[in-house]
Enzyme design. Structure first.
Site, PDB file in Angstrom:
ATOM      1  N   LYS A  95     107.527  15.940  25.594  1.00  0.00           N
ATOM      2  CA  LYS A  95     108.553  14.953  25.972  1.00  0.00           C
ATOM      3  C   LYS A  95     108.128  14.072  27.146  1.00  0.00           C
ATOM      4  O   LYS A  95     108.505  12.903  27.210  1.00  0.00           O
ATOM      5  CB  LYS A  95     109.871  15.652  26.306  1.00  0.00           C
ATOM      6  CG  LYS A  95     110.558  16.263  25.088  1.00  0.00           C
ATOM      7  CD  LYS A  95     111.904  16.853  25.470  1.00  0.00           C
ATOM      8  CE  LYS A  95     112.601  17.462  24.270  1.00  0.00           C
ATOM      9  NZ  LYS A  95     113.965  17.901  24.574  1.00  0.00           N
TER      10      LYS A  95
ATOM     11  N   ASN B 264     112.578  12.094  23.673  1.00  0.00           N
ATOM     12  CA  ASN B 264     112.568  12.993  22.507  1.00  0.00           C
ATOM     13  C   ASN B 264     112.604  12.221  21.189  1.00  0.00           C
ATOM     14  O   ASN B 264     112.506  12.832  20.123  1.00  0.00           O
ATOM     15  CB  ASN B 264     113.710  14.015  22.572  1.00  0.00           C
ATOM     16  CG  ASN B 264     115.051  13.403  22.255  1.00  0.00           C
ATOM     17  OD1 ASN B 264     115.240  12.188  22.372  1.00  0.00           O
ATOM     18  ND2 ASN B 264     116.003  14.212  21.857  1.00  0.00           N
TER      19      ASN B 264
ATOM     20  N   ASP C 197     119.151  13.655  23.758  1.00  0.00           N
ATOM     21  CA  ASP C 197     119.744  14.955  24.121  1.00  0.00           C
ATOM     22  C   ASP C 197     121.091  14.763  24.820  1.00  0.00           C
ATOM     23  O   ASP C 197     122.024  15.550  24.618  1.00  0.00           O
ATOM     24  CB  ASP C 197     118.799  15.741  25.041  1.00  0.00           C
ATOM     25  CG  ASP C 197     117.588  16.268  24.293  1.00  0.00           C
ATOM     26  OD1 ASP C 197     117.686  16.482  23.067  1.00  0.00           O
ATOM     27  OD2 ASP C 197     116.536  16.462  24.928  1.00  0.00           O
TER      28      ASP C 197
ATOM     29  N   TYR D 105     121.347  28.168  21.534  1.00  0.00           N
ATOM     30  CA  TYR D 105     122.035  28.352  20.240  1.00  0.00           C
ATOM     31  C   TYR D 105     121.374  29.434  19.383  1.00  0.00           C
ATOM     32  O   TYR D 105     121.746  29.624  18.225  1.00  0.00           O
ATOM     33  CB  TYR D 105     122.161  27.025  19.479  1.00  0.00           C
ATOM     34  CG  TYR D 105     120.849  26.358  19.166  1.00  0.00           C
ATOM     35  CD1 TYR D 105     120.339  25.395  20.026  1.00  0.00           C
ATOM     36  CD2 TYR D 105     120.119  26.703  18.033  1.00  0.00           C
ATOM     37  CE1 TYR D 105     119.122  24.793  19.762  1.00  0.00           C
ATOM     38  CE2 TYR D 105     118.903  26.104  17.767  1.00  0.00           C
ATOM     39  CZ  TYR D 105     118.414  25.146  18.635  1.00  0.00           C
ATOM     40  OH  TYR D 105     117.207  24.552  18.377  1.00  0.00           O
TER      41      TYR D 105
ATOM     42  N   GLY E  91     126.063  25.803  21.303  1.00  0.00           N
ATOM     43  CA  GLY E  91     125.067  24.760  21.514  1.00  0.00           C
ATOM     44  C   GLY E  91     124.480  24.142  20.251  1.00  0.00           C
ATOM     45  O   GLY E  91     123.706  23.181  20.334  1.00  0.00           O
TER      46      GLY E  91
END
Ligand code: ATR
Length: 281
Positions: free
Chosen positions: A67, A88, A103, A222, A243
């Site tokens: 990133k 991203n 994000d 998550y 998430g």
């Protein structure tokens, strides 16, 4: 018609769920397109990005550890990427390579979908952000963009908190991990932006039940979907948002840039990813 090609690149990358997500939308909208996986070693990432045009890619997603390299390699950044310091998602505007960070969009869109009104009267709202790594930067940007008036930033390593507070401004109130118990009762929203919760043995150094009864708890972890934090919060009668929605929603802007259609985050798509997250399937 030529096939529009996009990708997710990382190192390692084989566990990425992005191909399932984008593949679902490509099929659903009958798009002449593809979305593949690229495992690119850090030494090759710059040349890979530079050759995107000649390899006829319309764009792609960049994940760990690329990133920051993507941030440096593009010709232009969107506002979120500039502030967050990481890219991203990459797309083309003419010949220009543009880098964005979706994000933050993913984080807010997940709460908008599952906790509607979470940001009403933001000037009265207080948040606790736990964690001061890369994910935390996207969360801080999102909360500030939505006008949340006070953000307590807590992290095991206090230097990172102080650095982020200096960068993101006076909305951020730095706190050490030892002070967390003293601020829990003041917060309307609690965000776990640490990697705590991925392991079953992970323990939190505080009692989430000390939050106000009206508070919202969300976790960026998550896997598992129901983290220990979310389970404890639920047991304490608090509202929770997992998430996974952030992962689903962060994919939307890239898909729209590359393929020209804004896709929907449906329950059906969520269930497909939930199934894929189950161990041993
Ligand atoms: P990401 O890009 O997912 O944010 P990161 O930049 O490596 O990943 O940040 C990980 C975050 O989880 C950090 O805030 C880290 O705390 P430190 O800055 O003190 O390392 C936090 N973290 C990881 N393991 C932790 C643990 N066992 N207890 C508390 N915080 C932890």
């Amino acid at each position: 018609m030529t096939t529009k090609k996009a990708f997710v690149c990382g190192h390692p990358i084989k566990h990425s769920r992005s191909p399932i997500l984008h593949g679902y939308w490509i099929d659903k909208h009958n798009i002449e397109g593809s979305y593949g996986i690229k495992d690119i070693a850090p030494a090759n990432i710059d040349s890979f990005i530079k050759s995107m045009k000649e390899n006829a890619f319309v764009g792609g997603n960049f994940t760990i550890p690329h990133k920051e390299a993507a941030y440096k390699a593009v010709d232009k950044l969107d506002e979120a990427a500039q502030k967050i310091g990481a890219v991203n998602t990459i797309w083309f505007e003419g010949d220009l390579l543009v880098g964005g960070n979706t994000d933050a969009h993913g984080f807010t869109a997940n709460l908008d979908q599952h906790a509607k009104g979470w940001d009403s009267n933001p000037q009265t709202k207080t948040a606790i952000v736990f964690g001061a790594g890369g994910a935390s930067r996207a969360v801080l940007y999102s909360l500030i963009a939505r006008g949340v008036s006070k953000i307590y930033l807590v992290n095991r390593t206090i230097e990172k908190v102080n650095n982020l507070a200096a960068e993101f401004g006076k909305t951020i109130q730095p706190k050490t991990i030892y002070e967390i118990e003293t601020i829990l009762s003041k917060a309307d929203i609690f965000i776990n932006a640490t990697s705590l919760g991925m392991k079953e043995s992970d323990k939190y150094p505080f009692d989430i039940g000390a939050l106000k009864k009206t508070a919202l708890v969300t976790d960026l972890v998550y896997t598992p979907l129901q983290t220990i934090l979310l389970k404890d919060a639920k047991n304490a009668g608090l509202k929770t948002v997992d998430g996974l929605g952030m992962l689903l929603h962060q994919a939307v802007p890239g898909f729209e840039k590359w393929f020209g259609i804004k896709p929907e985050v449906t329950d059906e798509l969520r269930q497909i990813i939930v199934k894929d997250l189950q161990p041993n399937t």
